[in-house]
Design an enzyme around this catalytic site. Structure first.
Site, PDB file in Angstrom:
ATOM      1  N   ASP A 127       3.611   1.491 -10.511  1.00 58.91           N
ATOM      2  CA  ASP A 127       3.760   1.765 -11.944  1.00 58.91           C
ATOM      3  C   ASP A 127       4.881   0.921 -12.564  1.00 58.91           C
ATOM      4  OD1 ASP A 127       1.937   3.880 -11.308  1.00 58.91           O
ATOM      5  OD2 ASP A 127       3.645   5.162 -10.809  1.00 58.91           O
ATOM      6  N   GLU A 153      -5.346   6.924 -17.422  1.00 56.81           N
ATOM      7  CA  GLU A 153      -3.899   7.130 -17.287  1.00 56.81           C
ATOM      8  C   GLU A 153      -3.173   5.792 -17.423  1.00 56.81           C
ATOM      9  OE1 GLU A 153      -3.399   8.850 -13.386  1.00 56.81           O
ATOM     10  OE2 GLU A 153      -3.520   6.910 -12.360  1.00 56.81           O
TER      11      GLU A 153
END
Length: 266
Positions: A23, A198
């Site tokens: 991420d 997401e």
């Protein structure tokens, strides 16, 4: 006369740039540094590093700026941190579960008033309340036409999987007005193993707003989808956004790239 223009030598980026960090978030700041944050494999802390170049981040010394709580909220699954500089202060958005309920994941904010985020004190500003309580993560924020927006992922009781939501912000740790549902998993490639939208990221370019997001499970099926809106449109109107019917980044076995997801633009 013939004018010969020679291109600059391309920069050699190591790939992966930083091993064992998921991420990724890179923020260029006015002080000349690139700041980097990412999920660490232990899911137990928030690290910050900086360098004068993106490649320099690979060898920059990380500093732990916050650790998970031993009990209660913010006690497990410390995921997907992003650092932002807003109105003269530093903010970190991240997701966390509770120590005793590790899947009760919510979005939290830290604030640091120091001009240097490696100095000063990181203060917990609490949970970003989105209007309902459920699994929520992968928050980001951006400004468009003078308005700051909050963009995140959350489950809704009436919709299968996780979806993307957008709302206006009134402070760096709170939203105002209703949340707009921008995207939910509807194509087969968004539903492999899990129904997932997401990890949203925003790029404003050429009078359009591009919103990338990750879809499906986090194995080789993980991929990037894309929403696009006109820069003059009402961003809180779901009809302002068009969704690519195919992913824009997918696994490429030939190139040894698997499960590209949760990106950022820098």
């Amino acid at each position: 006369a013939v004018l010969t223009v020679r291109a600059a030598e391309p920069i050699a980026y190591p790939n992966p740039l930083i091993p064992q960090r998921a991420d990724p978030w890179v923020l260029p700041h006015a002080d000349g540094y690139y700041y980097f944050m990412g999920t660490v494999p232990e899911y137990d802390r928030l690290e910050l590093r900086r360098a004068r170049s993106i490649t320099g981040l690979a060898t920059a010394e990380p500093k732990v700026i916050w650790r998970k709580h031993a009990s209660g909220i913010m006690g497990a699954h410390i995921w997907a941190p992003e650092i932002h500089f807003i109105d003269g202060k530093w903010y970190v958005y991240f997701a966390a579960g509770a120590a005793d309920k590790i899947w009760e994941i919510r979005i939290y904010v830290l604030e640091n008033a120091s001009p240097d985020p490696f100095a000063g004190e990181w203060v917990e500003k609490g949970q970003v309340k989105t209007g309902w309580e459920s699994f929520a993560l992968d928050a980001t924020t951006f400004v468009h036409r003078g308005q700051r927006y909050f963009l995140w992922t959350q489950r809704h009781p009436d919709i299968k999987g996780t979806n993307l939501y957008l709302a206006k912000m009134d402070t760096p740790w709170s939203i105002t007005g209703p949340a707009a549902l921008l995207s939910k998993p509807e194509y087969p490639w968004e539903q492999v193993r899990y129904w997932v939208n997401e990890g949203p990221a925003v790029l404003v370019r050429n009078n359009r707003i591009f919103l990338s997001y990750s879809a499906a499970g986090t194995g080789a099926e993980y991929c990037l989808g894309l929403l696009t809106a006109d820069a003059n449109a009402d961003l809180l109107d779901p009809k302002s956004w068009s969704k690519s019917p195919v992913p824009v980044f997918t696994t490429s076995e030939a190139n040894g790239i698997f499960g590209p997801g949760h990106n950022c633009f820098v």
